[in-house]
Every structure is written in C-alpha cells, then in structure tokens.
Design a protein around this motif. Structure first.
Motif, PDB file in Angstrom:
ATOM      1  N   ILE A 212       0.685  -1.096   0.005  1.00 12.03           N
ATOM      2  CA  ILE A 212       0.041  -0.088   0.012  1.00 12.03           C
ATOM      3  C   ILE A 212       1.009   1.461  -0.021  1.00 12.03           C
ATOM      4  O   ILE A 212       0.699   2.113  -0.764  1.00 12.03           O
ATOM      5  N   PHE A 213       1.977   1.201   0.897  1.00 10.37           N
ATOM      6  CA  PHE A 213       2.782   2.523   0.627  1.00 10.37           C
ATOM      7  C   PHE A 213       3.658   2.592  -0.310  1.00 10.37           C
ATOM      8  O   PHE A 213       3.649   3.765  -0.664  1.00 10.37           O
ATOM      9  N   ASN A 214       3.781   1.574  -0.970  1.00  6.47           N
ATOM     10  CA  ASN A 214       4.520   1.626  -2.484  1.00  6.47           C
ATOM     11  C   ASN A 214       3.512   2.139  -3.575  1.00  6.47           C
ATOM     12  O   ASN A 214       3.771   2.121  -4.650  1.00  6.47           O
ATOM     13  N   GLY A 215       2.063   1.891  -3.325  1.00  3.70           N
ATOM     14  CA  GLY A 215       1.207   2.017  -4.534  1.00  3.70           C
ATOM     15  C   GLY A 215       1.179   1.035  -5.330  1.00  3.70           C
ATOM     16  O   GLY A 215       0.976   1.274  -6.625  1.00  3.70           O
ATOM     17  N   ILE A 216       1.453  -0.107  -4.984  1.00  3.16           N
ATOM     18  CA  ILE A 216       1.609  -1.377  -5.802  1.00  3.16           C
ATOM     19  C   ILE A 216       0.142  -1.965  -5.860  1.00  3.16           C
ATOM     20  O   ILE A 216      -0.528  -2.342  -4.987  1.00  3.16           O
ATOM     21  N   LYS A 217      -0.448  -2.358  -7.286  1.00  2.05           N
ATOM     22  CA  LYS A 217      -1.564  -3.252  -7.648  1.00  2.05           C
ATOM     23  C   LYS A 217      -1.505  -4.582  -7.138  1.00  2.05           C
ATOM     24  O   LYS A 217      -0.362  -5.164  -7.397  1.00  2.05           O
ATOM     25  N   PHE A 218      -2.418  -5.166  -6.659  1.00  2.00           N
ATOM     26  CA  PHE A 218      -2.387  -6.696  -6.329  1.00  2.00           C
ATOM     27  C   PHE A 218      -3.706  -7.206  -6.491  1.00  2.00           C
ATOM     28  O   PHE A 218      -4.607  -6.614  -6.114  1.00  2.00           O
ATOM     29  N   ILE A 219      -3.746  -8.667  -6.380  1.00  2.00           N
ATOM     30  CA  ILE A 219      -5.225  -9.505  -6.350  1.00  2.00           C
ATOM     31  C   ILE A 219      -5.515  -9.396  -4.947  1.00  2.00           C
ATOM     32  O   ILE A 219      -4.923 -10.097  -4.173  1.00  2.00           O
ATOM     33  N   HIS A 220      -6.780  -8.953  -4.566  1.00  2.00           N
ATOM     34  CA  HIS A 220      -7.257  -9.140  -3.203  1.00  2.00           C
ATOM     35  C   HIS A 220      -7.830 -10.133  -2.897  1.00  2.00           C
ATOM     36  O   HIS A 220      -7.652 -10.663  -1.749  1.00  2.00           O
ATOM     37  N   ASP A 221      -8.361 -10.897  -3.917  1.00  2.00           N
ATOM     38  CA  ASP A 221      -8.975 -12.278  -3.562  1.00  2.00           C
ATOM     39  C   ASP A 221      -7.855 -13.438  -3.209  1.00  2.00           C
ATOM     40  O   ASP A 221      -7.015 -13.341  -3.972  1.00  2.00           O
ATOM     41  N   GLU A 222      -8.424 -14.217  -2.355  1.00  2.00           N
ATOM     42  CA  GLU A 222      -7.618 -15.345  -2.345  1.00  2.00           C
ATOM     43  C   GLU A 222      -8.153 -16.433  -3.526  1.00  2.00           C
ATOM     44  O   GLU A 222      -9.165 -16.402  -4.017  1.00  2.00           O
ATOM     45  N   CYS A 223      -7.349 -17.673  -3.752  1.00  2.00           N
ATOM     46  CA  CYS A 223      -7.665 -18.356  -4.773  1.00  2.00           C
ATOM     47  C   CYS A 223      -8.867 -19.074  -4.051  1.00  2.00           C
ATOM     48  O   CYS A 223      -8.922 -19.504  -3.063  1.00  2.00           O
ATOM     49  N   PRO A 224     -10.069 -19.322  -5.112  1.00  2.00           N
ATOM     50  CA  PRO A 224     -11.184 -19.688  -4.643  1.00  2.00           C
ATOM     51  C   PRO A 224     -10.988 -21.015  -3.944  1.00  2.00           C
ATOM     52  O   PRO A 224     -11.897 -21.661  -3.291  1.00  2.00           O
ATOM     53  N   HIS A 225     -10.098 -21.873  -4.463  1.00  2.00           N
ATOM     54  CA  HIS A 225      -9.870 -23.347  -3.832  1.00  2.00           C
ATOM     55  C   HIS A 225      -9.402 -23.200  -2.298  1.00  2.00           C
ATOM     56  O   HIS A 225      -9.584 -24.311  -1.773  1.00  2.00           O
ATOM     57  N   ALA A 226      -9.106 -22.163  -1.898  1.00  4.02           N
ATOM     58  CA  ALA A 226      -8.355 -21.964  -0.597  1.00  4.02           C
ATOM     59  C   ALA A 226      -9.416 -22.187   0.351  1.00  4.02           C
ATOM     60  O   ALA A 226      -9.124 -22.196   1.744  1.00  4.02           O
ATOM     61  N   GLU A 227     -10.672 -21.657   0.141  1.00  2.00           N
ATOM     62  CA  GLU A 227     -11.794 -21.617   1.128  1.00  2.00           C
ATOM     63  C   GLU A 227     -11.989 -23.066   1.704  1.00  2.00           C
ATOM     64  O   GLU A 227     -12.037 -24.046   1.209  1.00  2.00           O
ATOM     65  N   GLY A 228     -12.002 -22.846   3.113  1.00  2.00           N
ATOM     66  CA  GLY A 228     -12.106 -23.950   4.016  1.00  2.00           C
ATOM     67  C   GLY A 228     -10.904 -24.777   4.004  1.00  2.00           C
ATOM     68  O   GLY A 228     -10.848 -25.931   4.916  1.00  2.00           O
ATOM     69  N   ALA A 229      -9.796 -24.343   3.601  1.00  2.23           N
ATOM     70  CA  ALA A 229      -8.424 -25.051   3.736  1.00  2.23           C
ATOM     71  C   ALA A 229      -8.180 -24.943   5.362  1.00  2.23           C
ATOM     72  O   ALA A 229      -8.271 -23.931   6.115  1.00  2.23           O
ATOM     73  N   SER A 230      -7.385 -26.040   5.783  1.00  2.00           N
ATOM     74  CA  SER A 230      -7.000 -25.951   7.228  1.00  2.00           C
ATOM     75  C   SER A 230      -6.151 -24.983   7.543  1.00  2.00           C
ATOM     76  O   SER A 230      -6.121 -24.273   8.667  1.00  2.00           O
ATOM     77  N   SER A 231      -5.254 -24.481   6.497  1.00  2.00           N
ATOM     78  CA  SER A 231      -4.284 -23.447   6.860  1.00  2.00           C
ATOM     79  C   SER A 231      -5.153 -22.105   7.398  1.00  2.00           C
ATOM     80  O   SER A 231      -4.498 -21.436   8.037  1.00  2.00           O
ATOM     81  N   ILE A 232      -6.263 -21.794   6.735  1.00  2.00           N
ATOM     82  CA  ILE A 232      -7.002 -20.593   7.263  1.00  2.00           C
ATOM     83  C   ILE A 232      -7.589 -21.009   8.831  1.00  2.00           C
ATOM     84  O   ILE A 232      -7.355 -19.719   9.314  1.00  2.00           O
ATOM     85  N   LEU A 233      -7.782 -22.157   8.892  1.00  2.00           N
ATOM     86  CA  LEU A 233      -8.195 -22.155  10.552  1.00  2.00           C
ATOM     87  C   LEU A 233      -6.904 -21.935  11.259  1.00  2.00           C
ATOM     88  O   LEU A 233      -7.239 -21.364  12.472  1.00  2.00           O
TER      89      LEU A 233
END
Ligand code: FES
Ligand code: ZN
Length: 300
Positions: A212-233
């Motif tokens: 953000i401080f450098n004004g760099i664009k990035f993709i905000h969404d996570e990969c849709p397959h990551a949903e429910g992955a144990s790493s998120i928990l």
C-alpha cells in the motif's frame, strides 16, 4: 504515536516489536529485514540469477518489488493455473507491473502448454485441487529455474504462512515435514534448484502495508480453492494467540527453527532420486508426478 526512528507522526504500530513507524521508516525497516534474512540464511548473493514466483497477491508482489529495489538480479515467473477469472485478473496485474517497470517476466500457462486442467484432474483423481496445483507449481518452479540457469527460486511465504504450516505439521507430528520446514531448502541433486523464502519473518500485515505504501496493485481475493482449507483455520487460531500475546507467532516459528528442527534431522530419509523417463526432471518414481498428470489429462 511517534515513529521510533525519526520521531515523526507514526502510521503503523508493530506490536510484536513494540515499535511504531512513519511510512518512510517502515519501508526502511522492511528493506532491512528482507536483506538481513537473505544474508543471515545465506539465501543468495547480489549478481546471482534469482527466479521469483509471483501470483499477483500481496506477498509475492512485495517480494518481487523489494528484491528489485534492493538490487538483486530477479526474473519473475507467473503460472496461469486456469482458475477462471481469478487467474486472468492476477495475470493482468503481474503483466502490468512488469511492463510499467520494464522487468523480465516468464508466463506459463498450464492448459495451453501442457493441456492440464486442475478442476478436471481433481474430479477424476478425487484429489483436492490444491494438492494437484501444488504438484504442478513445484514442478514448474524447478524446471523453469533449472532450464534458465537460476541459482534459487524465491517464494513469498510470510511469517503467518510458515507459522500456520508449522502448527499443522506439529498437530499431527509430521516428522518428515518438520525436518524440511526451513527458510532455505538446499539442493540435494544437481537437477534440483535451491528454494528460499526471504519474507519468512514478515507478517501478512507488513507485506500489505509495504504494498500500500508503495502504491503497488495486487489481487485482493484469495484463490477460490483455498476456501475451507485447514491453513486458514490455523491462521485464525494463531491470530487469536497473537492478540493475547504479541510475538507468539514469531516465537513459535523462530524457536522451532533454532531449537526444535534439529531434533527431526535424522528422520530425513535418504530418498532414491531418479530422473523421470519422460521429462528428465528429478523424481522418486519412474515417471514423475507431473508427467503422470499430463498423461491422465490426455484421456479426459
Ligand atoms: Fe493452487 Fe489455489 S492457487 S489451488
Ligand atoms: Zn516427468
């Protein structure tokens, strides 16, 4: 709150360091942290050719940017995994970033080049899309690095990722994985390229602030397959602990690397490494798992 370094007005407070920074001094802290990690862990040196893998997300975009700014010789690689709109939007972000700064970028497209479709293979093999994606990515990281004469493959894994992986591996005492969890994975075969994680001491929030401080664009969404992955928990659990006791994540990971990991070294089984009969890449079986996926895809 005042900046620890210049006493100007602070914009970010890092609880685990009990330090606040203004924008400029935060960036100074960030550049230093990355450079220190690279030198302390002997990841690579100036002048060596480094392949940085980018997904368009905040962590890998931050890594790409900071390595360029710190004067390393980096080429980025983006893999289009054919995950619908998510892949197309992230490719566009990566391409624009490279074009605006005239930076070298390698694009791989698994469907166009190898006929691979993660969704179809996952259904056929009844394996999670993420595990198939992991096999494909690991293969391409190494292949592209090897073919291009790169010394190391750098990924944007951050402190939150590493602590969550460590928690998962510890909960089920995955000795082999614990032995291999490290910021540097040395090459164990002439055809395997070293893997490094220069951001392993920086948090998701710090990478996001850098972007953000450098004004760099990035993709905000996570990969849709990551949903429910144990790493998120695991990340959520660690965030709770961190709230109660700042510094928990860092202590958990760094103390493991310094004190715990060595106890798993003798579990590292000597793998019988061969070269794949089809592609020549290193594998433990006759045909590597990537070439097997390509074969399966031909029948789909
Ligand atoms: Fe690999 Fe999502 S990025 S499955
Ligand atoms: Zn192969």
């Amino acid at each position: 709150m005042r900046c620890r370094r210049c006493k100007d007005k602070a914009v970010i407070y890092l609880e685990r360091h009990n330090a606040a920074f203004c924008e400029n001094c935060f960036l100074h802290y960030y550049y230093n942290q990355v450079d220190k990690n690279i030198k302390r862990e002997k990841m690579f040196k100036k002048g060596e050719k480094i392949l940085v893998v980018v997904s368009g997300g905040k962590d890998s975009m931050a890594l790409w940017d900071v390595l360029n700014k710190n004067g390393y010789d980096v080429t980025a690689m983006y893999i289009n995994l054919g995950i619908g709109d998510y892949s197309n939007r992230s490719q566009e972000i990566v391409e624009n970033y490279a074009k605006e700064r005239k930076l070298p970028l390698i694009i791989k497209n698994i469907k166009e080049e190898y006929g691979l479709e993660i969704g179809k293979i996952s259904k056929k093999l009844k394996r999670s899309p993420c595990s198939i994606c992991g096999t494909i990515k690991r293969y391409l990281f190494n292949k592209v690095a090897l073919d291009g004469g790169f010394t190391a493959v750098a990924t944007g894994h951050n402190l939150d990722d590493e602590a969550a992986t460590l928690l998962g591996n510890t909960l089920s005492w995955q000795e082999g994985y614990l032995a291999r969890q490290a910021p540097v994975l040395q090459s164990t075969h002439p055809k395997l390229v070293k893997k490094v994680k220069p951001l392993f001491t920086l948090t998701e929030r710090e990478n996001l602030s850098y972007i953000i401080f450098n004004g760099i664009k990035f993709i905000h969404d996570e990969c849709p397959h990551a949903e429910g992955a144990s790493s998120i928990l695991y990340k959520e659990v660690l965030n709770k602990l961190e709230e109660e006791s700042p510094g928990t994540k860092q202590r958990f990971l760094i103390n493991f690397l310094e004190k715990g990991r060595k106890h798993f070294q003798d579990v590292r089984e000597e793998l019988d490494l061969k070269e794949c009969k089809i592609c020549g890449q290193v594998t433990t079986t006759e045909i590597c798992s990537f070439c097997r996926l390509v074969e399966i895809s031909k029948e789909l």
